[in-house]
Design a protein around this motif. Structure first.
Motif, mmCIF file in Angstrom:
data_model
loop_
_atom_site.group_PDB
_atom_site.id
_atom_site.type_symbol
_atom_site.label_atom_id
_atom_site.label_comp_id
_atom_site.label_asym_id
_atom_site.label_seq_id
_atom_site.Cartn_x
_atom_site.Cartn_y
_atom_site.Cartn_z
ATOM 1 N N GLU A 168 0.830 -1.203 0.000
ATOM 2 C CA GLU A 168 0.000 0.000 0.000
ATOM 3 C C GLU A 168 0.867 1.257 0.000
ATOM 4 N N ALA A 169 1.961 1.225 0.771
ATOM 5 C CA ALA A 169 2.846 2.393 0.836
ATOM 6 C C ALA A 169 3.503 2.661 -0.520
ATOM 7 N N PHE A 170 3.984 1.603 -1.173
ATOM 8 C CA PHE A 170 4.623 1.782 -2.480
ATOM 9 C C PHE A 170 3.605 2.226 -3.535
ATOM 10 N N ALA A 171 2.392 1.698 -3.445
ATOM 11 C CA ALA A 171 1.359 2.099 -4.400
ATOM 12 C C ALA A 171 1.033 3.580 -4.252
ATOM 13 N N ALA A 172 0.994 4.061 -3.022
ATOM 14 C CA ALA A 172 0.702 5.478 -2.785
ATOM 15 C C ALA A 172 1.809 6.357 -3.347
ATOM 16 N N VAL A 173 3.058 5.950 -3.148
ATOM 17 C CA VAL A 173 4.186 6.719 -3.676
ATOM 18 C C VAL A 173 4.166 6.708 -5.202
ATOM 19 N N THR A 174 3.855 5.564 -5.793
ATOM 20 C CA THR A 174 3.790 5.467 -7.255
ATOM 21 C C THR A 174 2.730 6.402 -7.810
ATOM 22 N N ARG A 175 1.565 6.467 -7.154
ATOM 23 C CA ARG A 175 0.509 7.379 -7.605
ATOM 24 C C ARG A 175 0.980 8.828 -7.547
ATOM 25 N N GLU A 176 1.675 9.185 -6.480
ATOM 26 C CA GLU A 176 2.190 10.552 -6.353
ATOM 27 C C GLU A 176 3.225 10.853 -7.428
ATOM 28 N N ALA A 177 4.100 9.887 -7.706
ATOM 29 C CA ALA A 177 5.127 10.083 -8.726
ATOM 30 C C ALA A 177 4.499 10.242 -10.111
ATOM 31 N N MET A 178 3.481 9.440 -10.398
ATOM 32 C CA MET A 178 2.817 9.536 -11.691
ATOM 33 C C MET A 178 2.092 10.863 -11.838
ATOM 34 N N GLU A 179 1.525 11.334 -10.761
ATOM 35 C CA GLU A 179 0.845 12.623 -10.818
ATOM 36 C C GLU A 179 1.842 13.747 -11.089
ATOM 37 N N ASP A 199 5.558 -1.324 -13.739
ATOM 38 C CA ASP A 199 5.192 -0.180 -12.915
ATOM 39 C C ASP A 199 5.950 1.043 -13.385
ATOM 40 N N TYR A 200 5.403 2.203 -13.027
ATOM 41 C CA TYR A 200 6.008 3.458 -13.476
ATOM 42 C C TYR A 200 7.477 3.562 -13.089
ATOM 43 N N ALA A 201 7.822 3.127 -11.890
ATOM 44 C CA ALA A 201 9.183 3.292 -11.386
ATOM 45 C C ALA A 201 10.150 2.212 -11.860
ATOM 46 N N GLU A 202 9.642 1.169 -12.502
ATOM 47 C CA GLU A 202 10.503 0.063 -12.902
ATOM 48 C C GLU A 202 11.205 0.350 -14.227
ATOM 49 N N ALA A 203 12.425 -0.146 -14.346
ATOM 50 C CA ALA A 203 13.143 -0.055 -15.616
ATOM 51 C C ALA A 203 12.633 -1.147 -16.553
#
Length: 228
Positions: A168-179, A199-203
């Protein structure tokens, strides 16, 4: 395990197991003594302190990297194999990646690896400081690629220690990064790409192999253009 039956090898191998399970934050003499079924004070008969123990543990894992026979394989195959083994070793022991920021690791295991690395690039044709630079370029590339996974492992442990759900914590950070990325066209295109399956953060897949091949291509090109 009584104090007089302990050996430095047992202590160091158990320290590696503890580090693999608990990370840098979990390494302490009390926890180590519990795993050894011995008093924490008994450990000090074999190692100076926690930093000394970490250095010994860090050196031990370098023995996991195979050293290709340069009479049997070419320098590029040897360099690729050693870089792959190094990356895999860092993945198994993410605490070592973190510890590079605060410790200078040394010992017979690392020396054996470093000496063979120099032999690989000398076989390629690099000499003196050039071989040192080639070794350093590949090593820092591997270390840099291993850093994100090590950071994720450490962060996951911290989130769990706080009683939170890491996913849940990583998903929240990913949403913020995508925004935050939505104001930048290239990042927005990556997010919106129909064939973007990570995922957005993955290479992207095979990024490590692509970068390593490109780096070795560059080293080969330098050899071809260098004056004889």
């Amino acid at each position: 395990m009584p104090r007089d039956t302990l050996t430095r090898e047992q202590i160091v191998r158990t320290a590696v197991e503890l580090l693999d399970a608990e990370g840098l934050e979990g390494l302490n003499m009390r926890a180590l003594g519990k795993r050894l079924n011995s008093a924490a004070t008994a450990v000090y008969w074999h190692v100076k302190n926690k930093d000394n123990l970490l250095t010994l543990a860090g050196d031990l894992v370098w023995d996991e990297i195979r050293l290709p026979d340069l009479e049997q394989v070419g320098w590029r195959d040897a360099a690729t194999a050693m870089a792959g083994d190094l990356y895999a070793m860092f993945a198994r022991h993410p605490w070592l990646v973190q510890a590079f920021a605060t410790h200078l690791f040394h010992g017979v295991g690392k020396a054996r690896h470093d000496d063979h690395s120099l032999a690989v690039y000398e076989r390629a044709g690099f000499t003196g400081p050039q071989a040192d630079r080639a070794c350093a370029a590949v090593f820092t590339y591997v270390l840099g690629n291993a850093a994100p996974a090590a950071a994720t492992t450490s962060l996951t442990r911290r989130i769990e220690s706080e009683g939170r759900d890491p996913q849940e914590a990583f998903a929240a950070v990913t949403r913020e990064a995508m925004e935050a990325a939505r104001g930048f066209p290239r990042l927005q295109a990556r997010i919106d790409s129909a064939d973007h399956t990570t995922d957005y953060a993955e290479a992207p897949k095979d990024t490590f192999a692509f970068g390593l091949t490109s780096l070795l291509d560059g080293l080969s090109a330098r050899l071809e253009t260098a004056p004889h």
